[in-house]
Design an enzyme around this catalytic site. Structure first.
Site, PDB file in Angstrom:
ATOM      1  N   LYS A  77       0.806  -1.222   0.000  1.00 25.07           N
ATOM      2  CA  LYS A  77       0.000   0.000   0.000  1.00 25.07           C
ATOM      3  C   LYS A  77       0.840   1.273   0.000  1.00 25.07           C
ATOM      4  O   LYS A  77       0.410   2.295  -0.534  1.00 25.07           O
ATOM      5  CB  LYS A  77      -0.956   0.009   1.193  1.00 25.07           C
ATOM      6  CG  LYS A  77      -2.082  -1.007   1.102  1.00 25.07           C
ATOM      7  CD  LYS A  77      -3.001  -0.882   2.303  1.00 25.07           C
ATOM      8  CE  LYS A  77      -4.105  -1.912   2.261  1.00 25.07           C
ATOM      9  NZ  LYS A  77      -5.030  -1.785   3.408  1.00 25.07           N
ATOM     10  N   ASP A 113     -10.110   2.470   2.347  1.00 22.58           N
ATOM     11  CA  ASP A 113     -10.159   1.954   3.718  1.00 22.58           C
ATOM     12  C   ASP A 113     -10.686   3.026   4.665  1.00 22.58           C
ATOM     13  O   ASP A 113     -11.482   2.748   5.559  1.00 22.58           O
ATOM     14  CB  ASP A 113      -8.763   1.518   4.181  1.00 22.58           C
ATOM     15  CG  ASP A 113      -8.290   0.241   3.515  1.00 22.58           C
ATOM     16  OD1 ASP A 113      -9.140  -0.593   3.147  1.00 22.58           O
ATOM     17  OD2 ASP A 113      -7.061   0.074   3.359  1.00 22.58           O
TER      18      ASP A 113
END
Length: 294
Positions: A77, A113
């Site tokens: 990420k 997220d």
């Protein structure tokens, strides 16, 4: 964003050990209901025998092969960011990308997220007090959840992690972004006093997953005035949630975050509005089936 006239999509997930991921089924089920041709492929660096540092090569290969977008998970990420052409402000502030959209030859990074947890929390615990919040875990999921909590208006967030330097680094980053004093690091040995004075607890460590059973702290620290939000979603009902409910706490399972981050990613990929209610039913069925097989 993908054209709304497009009805065929090729999507991938890049990460390590992602074989059990529910993302392919979650995305493909909703696409089927919308009459889309939608193929969601796993690009597992463990299976491919490559390192996380090679995420840039995988990104370029996916673009060359005609992928419309990618989800990105651990441990890529942060590493993917330097290979992008642009990054949305929310992902840039967090320093992590979990969704990449290919549009007009450019790779644009987003983070769903943060928005996913925020949407799940607002839906599942709409009346929860956010004056004093304790968060366990300062890893990748923890960073996203912390940004979401402060965006939702948490007054003071205390970040607890077994690695003190990780908690300190996340708190410092949050204070730079949201203002001094909004976040404070703490060690696990302070949990008793912290929980006694907290409105709620967010749990963002692996404890409670099938491979890491148990409770993240002693059950005796729970009291009925607390709300408990879980990030783990396999299983949907962790020992922490069961114990908290038995002690009278309001609770939120991790399935909502998993669904709403997928909802936001699906929207970015397709330009279409997914049905979150249907997808919440999907995650309950899929996670339950996965738990039965474990």
């Amino acid at each position: 964003m993908a054209s709304r006239t497009q009805d065929s999509f090729l999507i991938g997930l890049i990460g390590a050990g992602i074989g059990p991921s529910l993302s392919p089924a979650l995305h493909e089920r909703e696409a089927d209901r919308q009459g889309l041709r939608y193929l969601y492929r796993l690009i597992d660096i463990d299976v491919l025998g490559v390192t996380a540092d090679e995420v840039g090569d995988l990104l370029r290969a996916a673009r060359d092969l005609g992928y419309d977008g990618l989800n990105i998970t651990h441990p890529c990420k942060q590493l993917v960011i330097e290979h992008l052409d642009a990054i949305a402000p929310g992902a840039e502030a967090l320093g992590a990308v979990n969704t990449v959209v290919f549009e007009d030859g450019r790779a644009v990074g987003h983070n769903t997220d943060v928005t996913g947890f925020a949407a799940s929390f607002a839906r599942g615990l709409p009346d929860a007090s956010l004056d004093q919040v304790v968060q366990l875990g300062a890893g990748g999921a923890g960073a996203a959840v912390a940004h979401a909590l402060l965006t939702l208006g948490a007054g003071r967030l205390t970040v607890v992690d077994a690695l003190p330097e990780r908690a300190a680094a996340l708190a410092a980053s949050l204070n730079r972004h949201f203002g001094d004093g909004r976040a404070t690091p703490a060690a696990p040995d302070a949990l008793r006093d912290l929980i006694a004075g907290a409105d709620g607890i967010v749990h963002a460590t692996p404890t409670g997953m099938a491979a890491h059973p148990g409770l993240p702290f002693p059950a005796e620290l729970l009291h009925p005035d607390l709300w408990i939000a879980e990030v783990v979603y396999r299983p949907l009902e962790t020992k922490l949630l069961r114990t908290a409910r038995a002690r009278g706490c309001a609770t939120l399972d991790g399935g909502g975050m998993a669904v709403f981050q997928a909802v936001d990613a699906f929207r970015l990929f397709t330009g279409r509005e997914p049905d979150s209610t249907r997808m919440l039913a999907d995650i309950a069925e899929l996670a339950g089936a996965a738990g039965a097989r474990a």
